[in-house]
Design an enzyme around this catalytic site. Structure first.
Site, short mmCIF file in Angstrom:
data_model
loop_
_atom_site.label_atom_id
_atom_site.label_comp_id
_atom_site.label_asym_id
_atom_site.label_seq_id
_atom_site.Cartn_x
_atom_site.Cartn_y
_atom_site.Cartn_z
N ASP A 34 0.82 -1.12 0.26
CA ASP A 34 -0.25 0.08 0.14
C ASP A 34 0.80 1.26 -0.70
O ASP A 34 2.10 0.83 0.23
CB ASP A 34 -1.03 0.05 1.17
CG ASP A 34 -1.97 -0.73 1.37
OD1 ASP A 34 -1.75 -1.39 -0.02
OD2 ASP A 34 -2.57 -1.12 1.45
N ASP A 35 0.12 2.47 0.20
CA ASP A 35 0.78 3.48 -0.17
C ASP A 35 2.06 4.32 -1.33
O ASP A 35 2.15 5.34 -1.05
CB ASP A 35 1.15 3.61 1.27
CG ASP A 35 0.39 3.99 2.34
OD1 ASP A 35 -1.29 4.38 2.10
OD2 ASP A 35 0.78 3.13 3.32
N HIS B 206 -7.91 3.86 1.15
CA HIS B 206 -6.85 4.35 2.08
C HIS B 206 -7.12 4.00 3.29
O HIS B 206 -8.84 4.77 3.98
CB HIS B 206 -6.55 5.80 2.17
CG HIS B 206 -5.24 5.85 2.98
ND1 HIS B 206 -4.32 5.18 3.42
CD2 HIS B 206 -4.66 7.36 3.41
CE1 HIS B 206 -3.39 6.09 4.54
NE2 HIS B 206 -4.30 6.98 4.52
#
Length: 276
Positions: A9-10, A126
């Site tokens: 993620d991210d 998110h």
């Protein structure tokens, strides 16, 4: 048979986080990545991801940074800044916000990723905002309308008896309470989603030992393992030494060997959706 998507993620949140993610894709067991369309390092991250041919999804974001579409009533401040995790959850629980405006923002985030030359193979959210009933339909409707055939299922796969103490333990109580209804809505959307999500209980605690134990206990099925690798990015949130520990674990040659011994088939959202 175990089919496993290892998703980082991210991407786009900062240069050192991104550098660690790229290393885990090139030299480790990461097979899939989620890109923040409004991340401060989006342009550079997207360019490198295209060069590497990374399988990418859109890490839809309603909590951090600035909205691409400007002010959203009840959701952003007067400058278009998102409210942060705690306030977003309060807003979604209350339902008093411009849902159509939020839907336009999510579509704009997907469009920005596509404009960078990326064909995303899934959507996820998110800080798991999709779990809230006010947001689940926004994401599933967007996926169907835009031809995205796969979503993350934010359903914790680990045994709840092994949940950590607060504050992460409190988060998991919330996730486990909301996940069944969100999961049912995802299934009703006729989109592919893995059976569950591993790694939620190991946030900030995923090292070589924990990763090995997780892979050893994983049962047959189609699963996603959510990870957050990177290098320390001074002055940026969620970029401390725990990111480096994950990077070292995910790139350790012992993990590839264990995956072979366990007959785990590493895959992507796109490949699974095609077979769905």
């Amino acid at each position: 048979m175990i089919q496993l998507i290892v998703n980082a993620d991210d991407l786009g949140s900062g240069p050192e986080r991104d550098r660690g993610i790229f290393r885990c894709f090139e030299q480790g067991i990461v097979t899939s990545v989620s890109l923040l369309a409004n991340g401060p390092h989006f342009a550079e991250a997207a360019c490198e991801a295209v060069r590497l041919g990374m399988p990418l999804g859109v890490h839809l974001n309603l909590s951090e940074g600035r909205a691409l579409t400007g002010v959203i009533a009840g959701l952003t401040d007067a400058a278009g800044e998102f409210p942060g995790k705690a306030d977003l959850r309060r807003i979604l629980a209350g339902g008093d916000f411009d849902a159509a405006g939020a839907r336009r923002e999510l579509a704009a985030q997907l469009d920005r990723v596509r404009q960078a030359g990326i064909v995303p193979d899934h959507l996820d959210s998110h800080q798991h905002f999709i779990l809230f009933p006010a947001a689940t339909g926004l994401v599933t409707d967007l996926a169907r309308a835009e031809g995205i055939n796969a979503l993350r299922r934010p359903l914790p796969a680990e045994d709840p008896r092994r949940d950590p103490p607060p504050p992460l333990g409190d988060e998991l109580v919330l996730y486990r309470r909301l996940a069944p209804a969100a999961s049912a809505q995802i299934d009703a959307s006729a989109l592919f989603a893995p059976q569950g999500l591993w790694g939620m209980t190991l946030l900030d605690r995923l090292d070589k030992q924990a990763l090995s134990a997780l892979l050893e206990e994983m049962p047959d099925g189609v699963w996603e393992l959510m990870v957050h690798p990177g290098y320390c990015d001074l002055g940026r949130p969620f970029s401390g030494p725990e990111r480096l520990r994950e990077t070292l674990a995910l790139t350790n040659p012992c993990m590839s060997q264990l995956i072979r011994e366990k007959n785990i088939f590493l895959t992507t959202f796109g490949a699974c959706a095609c077979a769905f």
